[in-house]
Design an enzyme around this catalytic site. Structure first.
Site, PDB file in Angstrom:
ATOM      1  N   GLU A 152      18.107   6.965 -59.926  1.00 28.24           N
ATOM      2  CA  GLU A 152      17.677   6.969 -58.526  1.00 28.24           C
ATOM      3  C   GLU A 152      16.315   7.652 -58.403  1.00 28.24           C
ATOM      4  O   GLU A 152      16.079   8.677 -59.016  1.00 28.24           O
ATOM      5  CB  GLU A 152      18.727   7.713 -57.680  1.00 28.24           C
ATOM      6  CG  GLU A 152      18.436   7.722 -56.215  1.00 28.24           C
ATOM      7  CD  GLU A 152      18.105   6.327 -55.683  1.00 28.24           C
ATOM      8  OE1 GLU A 152      18.895   5.388 -55.878  1.00 28.24           O
ATOM      9  OE2 GLU A 152      17.023   6.174 -55.077  1.00 28.24           O
ATOM     10  N   PHE A 153      15.447   7.049 -57.588  1.00 30.15           N
ATOM     11  CA  PHE A 153      14.085   7.578 -57.450  1.00 30.15           C
ATOM     12  C   PHE A 153      13.795   8.094 -56.040  1.00 30.15           C
ATOM     13  O   PHE A 153      12.651   8.386 -55.719  1.00 30.15           O
ATOM     14  CB  PHE A 153      13.055   6.502 -57.815  1.00 30.15           C
ATOM     15  CG  PHE A 153      13.163   6.052 -59.249  1.00 30.15           C
ATOM     16  CD1 PHE A 153      12.567   6.785 -60.259  1.00 30.15           C
ATOM     17  CD2 PHE A 153      13.883   4.918 -59.588  1.00 30.15           C
ATOM     18  CE1 PHE A 153      12.667   6.393 -61.584  1.00 30.15           C
ATOM     19  CE2 PHE A 153      13.989   4.506 -60.914  1.00 30.15           C
ATOM     20  CZ  PHE A 153      13.379   5.247 -61.912  1.00 30.15           C
ATOM     21  N   LEU A 154      14.809   8.172 -55.182  1.00 29.32           N
ATOM     22  CA  LEU A 154      14.539   8.598 -53.806  1.00 29.32           C
ATOM     23  C   LEU A 154      13.989  10.016 -53.785  1.00 29.32           C
ATOM     24  O   LEU A 154      14.237  10.816 -54.678  1.00 29.32           O
ATOM     25  CB  LEU A 154      15.801   8.502 -52.945  1.00 29.32           C
ATOM     26  CG  LEU A 154      17.035   9.342 -53.280  1.00 29.32           C
ATOM     27  CD1 LEU A 154      16.877  10.798 -52.912  1.00 29.32           C
ATOM     28  CD2 LEU A 154      18.236   8.765 -52.576  1.00 29.32           C
ATOM     29  N   GLU A 156      13.840  13.505 -51.520  1.00 30.39           N
ATOM     30  CA  GLU A 156      14.425  14.199 -50.383  1.00 30.39           C
ATOM     31  C   GLU A 156      13.366  14.292 -49.293  1.00 30.39           C
ATOM     32  O   GLU A 156      12.198  14.492 -49.569  1.00 30.39           O
ATOM     33  CB  GLU A 156      14.884  15.598 -50.794  1.00 30.39           C
ATOM     34  CG  GLU A 156      16.100  15.548 -51.679  1.00 30.39           C
ATOM     35  CD  GLU A 156      16.502  16.917 -52.205  1.00 30.39           C
ATOM     36  OE1 GLU A 156      16.046  17.933 -51.687  1.00 30.39           O
ATOM     37  OE2 GLU A 156      17.296  16.934 -53.163  1.00 30.39           O
ATOM     38  N   LYS A 208      13.543   7.210 -65.971  1.00 29.81           N
ATOM     39  CA  LYS A 208      13.672   8.270 -64.967  1.00 29.81           C
ATOM     40  C   LYS A 208      13.015   9.573 -65.448  1.00 29.81           C
ATOM     41  O   LYS A 208      12.239  10.203 -64.724  1.00 29.81           O
ATOM     42  CB  LYS A 208      15.164   8.487 -64.665  1.00 29.81           C
ATOM     43  CG  LYS A 208      15.465   9.628 -63.735  1.00 29.81           C
ATOM     44  CD  LYS A 208      14.958   9.394 -62.329  1.00 29.81           C
ATOM     45  CE  LYS A 208      15.073  10.662 -61.497  1.00 29.81           C
ATOM     46  NZ  LYS A 208      14.537  10.524 -60.168  1.00 29.81           N
ATOM     47  N   ASN A 212       9.564  11.320 -63.822  1.00 31.06           N
ATOM     48  CA  ASN A 212       9.526  12.676 -63.261  1.00 31.06           C
ATOM     49  C   ASN A 212       8.603  13.587 -64.061  1.00 31.06           C
ATOM     50  O   ASN A 212       7.895  14.408 -63.492  1.00 31.06           O
ATOM     51  CB  ASN A 212      10.938  13.270 -63.187  1.00 31.06           C
ATOM     52  CG  ASN A 212      11.635  12.875 -61.893  1.00 31.06           C
ATOM     53  OD1 ASN A 212      11.075  12.136 -61.086  1.00 31.06           O
ATOM     54  ND2 ASN A 212      12.844  13.352 -61.690  1.00 31.06           N
ATOM     55  N   CYS A 264      14.959  18.487 -59.133  1.00 36.08           N
ATOM     56  CA  CYS A 264      14.715  17.457 -60.149  1.00 36.08           C
ATOM     57  C   CYS A 264      13.641  17.808 -61.168  1.00 36.08           C
ATOM     58  O   CYS A 264      13.931  17.896 -62.356  1.00 36.08           O
ATOM     59  CB  CYS A 264      14.378  16.139 -59.463  1.00 36.08           C
ATOM     60  SG  CYS A 264      15.798  15.449 -58.602  1.00 36.08           S
ATOM     61  N   LYS A 267      14.254  20.756 -63.832  1.00 29.02           N
ATOM     62  CA  LYS A 267      15.375  20.519 -64.759  1.00 29.02           C
ATOM     63  C   LYS A 267      15.146  19.266 -65.605  1.00 29.02           C
ATOM     64  O   LYS A 267      15.508  19.233 -66.777  1.00 29.02           O
ATOM     65  CB  LYS A 267      16.710  20.459 -64.005  1.00 29.02           C
ATOM     66  CG  LYS A 267      17.067  19.111 -63.428  1.00 29.02           C
ATOM     67  CD  LYS A 267      18.514  19.072 -62.973  1.00 29.02           C
ATOM     68  CE  LYS A 267      18.797  17.829 -62.147  1.00 29.02           C
ATOM     69  NZ  LYS A 267      18.643  16.558 -62.820  1.00 29.02           N
TER      70      LYS A 267
END
Ligand code: NAD
Length: 436
Positions: A152-154, A156, A208, A212, A264, A267
């Site tokens: 998931e790439f959403l 916040e 992913k 990031n 995200c 970590k």
């Protein structure tokens, strides 16, 4: 299609509600009884723009429901999304996969016909293979299932918009059957022109982490340039503007500040470094990005140490912003944590204000004796210094002349470069930004 989301946190709840919005029949399951009870009463466990309306609309349409009965959720669904947390194991730096594997085992134990387990959580390369082994052990060698990777790439703060209008959807599959099902799930987005990319499972898992880590590196890169700007009298805002105008570089994620935080980037960067080590591979650039970020977070404290000649006793610090970024109440790994901890340890007093995140900060850090105040103005009373730690819009529009009058001291450390030096100095402040 009938979908189950196991883990109803930021990702499970938002993506579950969005899948219901796309027309699927969704159940969101979690082991946290309090969270599920609250959701059944319409109470959101997190702050996310538009989420309450989206959830309530789809609950009313019977497209979305909540449960703590994980086994039943798995039995009733065709496709099960694993959306539990993968927090950093602080001792090893690796991703803690305990929850992911627990879901895989429950999935295996409740397999009643062909089903797909989709890892939506961010998990290191090879996790799907581990899940497959766990499921086979629980369900037996003849069990029919697939494990898919669908990171998931959403973001916040813009999570619903991001899910419904993604730059891309990445799906790692190893079988045609799984591919067809995943195509059906994402068909509404594909029809709306959104790219749905299929890769093998390991590539999807790595996309992913690579994404990031790249973004984290971009932030650390501009922070390093900002630190150099201070030495040579350049202004990082102008440097970033000049760089970002080049379409090969792009202007996003080129804002200098006190470092990245959140649940995200820190970590995931750590986990990729550790996965590398397991394979005998050293990520030199990513390790450097991580180091730069650690140094960046302590800048405000270092400035004050110098200003106050290491004497923090009797000093009053006003903090604006506790969340790791605006428009969220998430405080995980927020720079505010390490900065406030250092200040309190050194003997200063801290009064803080955040438009949304005070409750979550207090809840997560009861050990920090912070005085929480109701408005941005209230924290200024008696303050020797104002620290801006999160770039909330309401801080950007604050009037510096008024702020200066309300404070005792005249020091401002703008950890997010939201003010202009000239304006701050005209208002009577001694201004410290990051590379400006
Ligand atoms: P979270 O901590 O908000 O939610 C995790 C939920 O899983 C919790 O509600 C917890 O109670 C539940 N849970 C744990 N074990 C369970 C089990 N065995 N059965 C059922 N429920 C269980 O985490 P999050 O922020 O939603 O992140 C989930 C994953 O998504 C992580 O891997 C994260 O890295 C990734 N991710 C997060 C974001 C984000 O912005 N938060 C974005 C993209 C990807």
């Amino acid at each position: 299609m009938k979908l189950a989301f196991i883990g109803t946190g930021y990702v499970g709840l938002v993506t579950g509600a969005c899948m219901a919005e796309l027309g699927h029949e969704v159940v969101c399951a979690d082991i946290d009884q309090k969270k599920i009870n609250g959701l059944k009463r319409g109470k959101m466990p997190i702050y996310e723009l538009g989420l309450e309306e989206l959830v309530s609309k789809n609950v009313k349409k019977n497209k979305l429901s909540f449960t703590t009965n994980i086994s039943k959720a798995i039995k009733d669904a065709e496709v099960i999304f694993n959306a539990v947390g993968t927090p950093e194991d602080k001792k090893t730096g690796k991703a803690n996969l305990r929850y992911v594997y627990a879901v895989a085992e429950t999935f295996g134990k409740n397999l009643n016909g062909y089903k797909i387990l989709v890892n939506k959580s961010t998990v290191p390369v090879g996790t799907a293979d581990q899940c497959r082994a766990i499921i086979e052990k629980a369900a037996g060698p003849t069990a029919e299932f697939d494990v898919v990777s669908n990171p998931e790439f959403l973001r916040e703060g813009a999570a619903i918009k991001d899910f419904l209008n993604p730059d891309r959807v990445v799906v790692g599959v190893e079988s045609e059957k799984a591919k067809e099902k995943m195509e059906r799930i994402y068909r509404p987005l594909a029809r709306a022109g959104r790219p749905v990319m299929f890769t093998n499972v390991r590539s999807a898992e790595l996309i992913k982490y690579a994404s990031n880590s790249f973004l984290a590196t971009k932030i650390s890169f501009i922070n390093e340039i900002a630190n150099f700007c201070e030495k040579v009298g350049a202004n990082v805002k102008d440097v970033a503007r000049g760089m970002g105008a080049d379409t090969r570089i792009g202007s996003r994620f080129l804002y200098a500040g006190i470092g990245y935080g959140g649940s995200c980037f820190p970590k995931d960067v750590q986990a990729l470094i550790e996965t590398g080590k397991e394979q005998g591979f050293a990520f030199q650039i990513i390790e450097a990005a991580d180091r730069v970020n650690d140094q960046q977070k302590i800048i405000p404290f270092e400035i004050l140490k110098k200003e106050w000649k290491k004497n923090f006793k009797g000093k009053q610090v006003a903090v604006w912003g506790l969340s790791f970024k605006p428009r969220t109440d998430d405080v995980r790994e927020a720079p505010a944590i390490s900065i406030i901890t250092s200040l309190l340890k050194a003997g200063a007093k801290v009064a803080a204000y955040d438009p949304i995140a005070m409750e979550s900060f207090h809840e997560a850090h009861k050990e920090l004796k912070v005085e929480y105040r109701h408005t941005a103005e209230e924290v200024l009373d008696g303050a020797d210094v104002l620290l801006v730690l999160t770039e909330w819009d309401e801080f950007r529009t604050a009037d510096l002349v008024t702020i200066q009058k309300m404070m005792k001291g005249s020091l401002i450390i703008d950890g997010r470069n939201i003010f202009e030096r000239e304006e701050a100095e005209e208002a009577g402040f001694r201004y410290f930004g990051i590379g400006v």
